[in-house]
Write a protein that holds these residues in place. Sequence first.
Motif: not given
Ligand code: FES
Lengths: 244, 124
Positions: B47-60, B92-96
């Motif tokens: 999941e990456h609700a914010c598009g991978g922009n470090c603005a949610c935690t759905t990629c935890h 970690r956040l998967g997108c970061q």
């Molecule tokens: S996708 Fe939203 S913080 Fe990683």
Amino acid sequence: MSDAPEKPARNLRSARVERIFDHAPGIRSLFLRLAEGRALRFVPGQFISISIPLEDETRTRAYSIASGSEDAHVIEICFNRVPGGRGAAWLFERGVGDTLDFIGPFGTFTMERAPEVETVLIAEGTAIAPIRPMMHLAARAKEHAPTLLLYGAQSPEQLLYRAELERLAANDRDLRIESMVVPDADCAALYERLAEETQKRWVNGDNVRVRQFYICGVGKGVLRLRDLLRAAGYERRSVHYEQW
Amino acid sequence: MAKLRIIFENGGPERVIEFNPADAPFHHDGRPGSILDIMLGHKIHLEHACGGNCACTTCHVVVKEGYGRLSPPEEQEEDMLDKAPGLTPTSRLGCQAVVEDPNAEITIVVPKYTINLASESADE
Ligand code: FES
Ligand SMILES: Cc1cc2nc3c(=O)[nH]c(=O)nc-3n(C[C@H](O)[C@H](O)[C@H](O)COP(=O)(O)OP(=O)(O)OC[C@H]3O[C@@H](n4cnc5c(N)ncnc54)[C@H](O)[C@@H]3O)c2cc1C
């Protein structure tokens, strides 16, 4: 692209474009009515995550809930064109009656209740979207701490909801708006000005460090403002920010 | 080749991806070479609700092995993680979190609540 079997069942919602409003060339709001008479509860500052089906991929993009009204059956999103941005371009192609799918709301860049300590909101251009419901939350409260919106844009027409926000401020002695236009500038020059103002007023201006800040915008300028404030002694948790 | 082993706490089948970090980006969301980028590029959903922009935690994700082989978290990621449900010392956040080491062997768990976050939300 086929998704792997472990893809979870997502609680996909559907909404229909009920109305379109163009704020200025390349800046648009869509008013989305939720399917089946549903309503969406959200906290000011949250966003929805829209599924954008392009020919070669399905893209997930976040759009802040910009709604100014309390009608939870219709949500407003407000967005601008992005150079080479296929997600934003797809949204611009939506017409009245089209449906789109999303999940959410999400996000922790939120204002749960009207400000109880002095609050500074800093936004630029379309990034007023998550801030607008915060302004309404404050304006609806019987009492709240002094709240100032510092709103920057590259042209006057990019100061969105201006008349509405000024009306809110005119009726509330603890709500103020200051706008700043940095003409013909790229975002870097705008952030330079926002940083100068921040430095002058809330870093050098006094020793008060109990304010809270909400900063929203595009790119690294947001992080620069965050760093400026945290380095000046504001609590980490008092400096909220969202970078698009 | 680097190796990313993915365990889904909801019981989904385990997956292993072998990849060369130098080939990043594999997709276009999240940091190039991040766990999110690697998974999406190999058609495995995270999941990456914010598009991978470090603005949610759905990629935890929780890193079980190879934590030190990932790029260190920056302040923005720490700020977001503070708000993640079920935070652990190796979250970690998967997108970061970027895999840079070509010989890294990383094992992650995608927690149940990360998966549930996208399927439970507030409507009336
Ligand atoms: S996708 Fe939203 S913080 Fe990683
Ligand atoms: C939590 C969150 C909330 C958001 N809310 C909104 C919103 O309310 N309205 C909105 O217009 N966008 C919003 N965005 C940005 C939006 O999700 C997309 O990133 C944007 O529409 C570009 O997507 P794309 O697929 O068209 O372009 P991509 O090819 O993905 O382009 C990404 C690039 O565009 C930049 N970018 C992102 N947003 C903008 C913008 N508005 N103007 C100029 N450059 C931008 C990014 O920094 C990045 O460099 C939000 C992003 C986040 C993380």
